[in-house]
Design an enzyme around this catalytic site. Structure first.
Site, PDB file in Angstrom:
ATOM      1  N   ARG A   1       0.829  -1.207   0.000  1.00 33.59           N
ATOM      2  CA  ARG A   1       0.000   0.000   0.000  1.00 33.59           C
ATOM      3  C   ARG A   1       0.863   1.256   0.000  1.00 33.59           C
ATOM      4  O   ARG A   1       0.531   2.250  -0.650  1.00 33.59           O
ATOM      5  CB  ARG A   1      -0.919  -0.001   1.230  1.00 33.59           C
ATOM      6  CG  ARG A   1      -1.785   1.238   1.413  1.00 33.59           C
ATOM      7  CD  ARG A   1      -2.832   1.385   0.346  1.00 33.59           C
ATOM      8  NE  ARG A   1      -3.626   0.173   0.159  1.00 33.59           N
ATOM      9  CZ  ARG A   1      -4.633   0.078  -0.695  1.00 33.59           C
ATOM     10  NH1 ARG A   1      -4.974   1.113  -1.456  1.00 33.59           N
ATOM     11  NH2 ARG A   1      -5.297  -1.067  -0.837  1.00 33.59           N
TER      12      ARG A   1
ATOM     13  N   ASN B   1      -1.933  -3.818   8.644  1.00 31.76           N
ATOM     14  CA  ASN B   1      -2.921  -4.861   8.463  1.00 31.76           C
ATOM     15  C   ASN B   1      -3.287  -5.029   7.000  1.00 31.76           C
ATOM     16  O   ASN B   1      -2.517  -4.651   6.121  1.00 31.76           O
ATOM     17  CB  ASN B   1      -4.143  -4.652   9.351  1.00 31.76           C
ATOM     18  CG  ASN B   1      -4.554  -5.950  10.017  1.00 31.76           C
ATOM     19  OD1 ASN B   1      -5.023  -6.869   9.355  1.00 31.76           O
ATOM     20  ND2 ASN B   1      -4.344  -6.055  11.324  1.00 31.76           N
TER      21      ASN B   1
ATOM     22  N   HIS C   1      -5.277  -3.755   4.665  1.00 33.42           N
ATOM     23  CA  HIS C   1      -5.210  -2.654   3.702  1.00 33.42           C
ATOM     24  C   HIS C   1      -3.766  -2.249   3.442  1.00 33.42           C
ATOM     25  O   HIS C   1      -3.404  -1.884   2.320  1.00 33.42           O
ATOM     26  CB  HIS C   1      -6.020  -1.455   4.208  1.00 33.42           C
ATOM     27  CG  HIS C   1      -6.322  -0.451   3.153  1.00 33.42           C
ATOM     28  ND1 HIS C   1      -5.644   0.745   3.042  1.00 33.42           N
ATOM     29  CD2 HIS C   1      -7.225  -0.463   2.141  1.00 33.42           C
ATOM     30  CE1 HIS C   1      -6.125   1.430   2.018  1.00 33.42           C
ATOM     31  NE2 HIS C   1      -7.084   0.722   1.454  1.00 33.42           N
ATOM     32  N   CYS C   2      -2.922  -2.330   4.461  1.00 32.01           N
ATOM     33  CA  CYS C   2      -1.523  -1.910   4.334  1.00 32.01           C
ATOM     34  C   CYS C   2      -0.710  -2.809   3.409  1.00 32.01           C
ATOM     35  O   CYS C   2       0.304  -2.370   2.851  1.00 32.01           O
ATOM     36  CB  CYS C   2      -0.855  -1.901   5.703  1.00 32.01           C
ATOM     37  SG  CYS C   2      -1.685  -0.911   6.955  1.00 32.01           S
ATOM     38  N   ILE C   3      -1.120  -4.072   3.255  1.00 29.89           N
ATOM     39  CA  ILE C   3      -0.317  -5.010   2.455  1.00 29.89           C
ATOM     40  C   ILE C   3      -0.876  -5.206   1.053  1.00 29.89           C
ATOM     41  O   ILE C   3      -0.378  -6.043   0.299  1.00 29.89           O
ATOM     42  CB  ILE C   3      -0.178  -6.371   3.165  1.00 29.89           C
ATOM     43  CG1 ILE C   3      -1.526  -7.084   3.283  1.00 29.89           C
ATOM     44  CG2 ILE C   3       0.478  -6.187   4.535  1.00 29.89           C
ATOM     45  CD1 ILE C   3      -1.432  -8.522   3.800  1.00 29.89           C
TER      46      ILE C   3
END
Length: 370
Positions: A96, A355, A357-359
């Site tokens: 992200r 989490n 969304h971050c990956i």
């Protein structure tokens, strides 16, 4: 068309804009975890969590996972055959933030933004050093897809922004105006860059992100657009919790704002999991390096159910707290009645500092040149 770096012409001037995450996708991009000072026990538990996330999203759209060469065979063995494994070297696994922000044109063309990146603060509070491989990821993806790459003049991570696809952007002052990102920039200067780069018309500024979020307050851990005029946000009812004041500030900012179309924002509250803390055995499996962010027993983690991924036909959400997982899932299912909400055990991802969304990074639907 060959990938081209464009620095002297803005995306807005050429008609490009950033679509909302809930708009149709062609693909989702991820990276493979392996860094031992971020992920415990050689990243094996985290790799299993990443596999579950990739498998869930692959029900909805093509998933690409970028892998360092030494992990290629391991990743290919663990990931299901419908997930495409490609060799892209990286320093860590936060697509992200290190991956491209994709743009689309009304005629169907695809492009991307290549923001500056300094590992969430550089030498002033950054999370690791070096970040040289991460800086090259956007260029490599532009080459793979054969699309234009607009270089942007500011440090910005993808998790720092959310858009509604209709001219409105959410972000936090804590992150985008942080001196360790863009020293000397004020709101007006940053808004000009965001307008020219993403073709947005209005920025809704929130004061802070989640309590102890090591990204310096990424908005994607606190709130996000789920539809035009509608926002989901993490909510804490405990007045003794530092997160409570942050939520009240954010709610006031959202409810006192209108979007680019003049609509009042409708806010949907998701319960905060936990609070969640790193256990002794979880911290003991992580390499301790002076160049990376420490992860110690008892440290509080910035857990949030807002850190989910919106796919074409699924919403993939983190399972973090058995006392609240089902409540959060039910709320999300109500917000996305036409998508199947899939919960994935995500504590291992949270232990690394982010989490789901971050990956992940969505690639919007387009008609790319052949």
């Amino acid at each position: 068309m060959n990938a081209t770096a464009l620095a002297d012409s803005t995306p807005k001037a050429q008609g490009y804009a950033m679509p909302a995450e809930f708009a149709p996708h062609d693909a989702c991009w991820m990276l493979w975890p392996q860094r031992p000072d971020t992920w415990r026990f050689g990243a094996k538990p985290a790799q299993q969590a990443f596999v579950e996330v990739a498998t869930a999203i692959a029900e909805s759209e093509t998933v690409y996972v970028g892998v360092n060469d030494e992990q290629y065979e391991n990743a290919r063995h663990q990931l299901p055959p419908q997930v495409r494994v490609v060799e892209i070297s990286s320093n860590d696994a936060w697509m992200r933030d290190v991956g491209p922000t994709f743009l689309t044109h009304p005629d169907g063309r695809l492009a991307m933004v290549d923001w500056q990146f300094n590992a969430w603060g550089g030498l002033d509070g950054g999370l690791y050093f070096p970040w040289d491989k991460d800086r090259r990821i956007r260029t490599k993806i532009a080459e793979m897809l054969g699309i234009p790459r607009f270089t942007a003049p500011v440090v910005l991570e993808g998790g720092a922004i959310h858009v509604d696809g209709e001219g409105t952007l959410l972000t936090t002052e804590e992150c985008l105006l942080n001196p360790n990102r863009n020293p000397g920039m004020n709101r007006e200067a940053m808004e000009r860059v965001l307008r020219d780069t993403l073709s947005i018309e209005k920025v809704v500024w929130l004061p802070r992100g989640c309590h102890l979020d090591e990204t310096d307050g990424h908005v994607d851990n606190l709130c996000c657009f789920v539809a035009p005029g509608e926002v989901a946000m993490s909510w804490c009812d405990d007045e003794t919790d530092p997160q409570h004041a942050i939520c009240r500030e954010a709610l006031q900012a959202l409810e006192s704002s209108t979007d680019a179309k003049g609509r009042k924002l409708r806010v949907h509250k998701l319960p905060q999991p936990g609070p969640l803390f790193i256990e002794e055995d979880e911290a003991s499996g992580i390499d301790r390096l002076s160049s990376s962010h420490p992860r110690r027993p008892g440290d509080r983690m910035a857990g949030s159910y807002v850190n989910f991924y919106i796919g074409n036909t699924v919403v993939v959400m983190p399972l973090l707290d058995p006392r609240r997982d089902e409540q959060a899932r039910d709320i999300l299912q109500g917000l996305f009645p036409d998508r199947r909400v899939i919960g994935v055990p995500a504590r291992e991802i949270l232990l690394g500092g982010g989490n789901i969304h971050c990956i992940t990074q969505q690639q919007p639907q387009s008609r790319r040149p052949r």
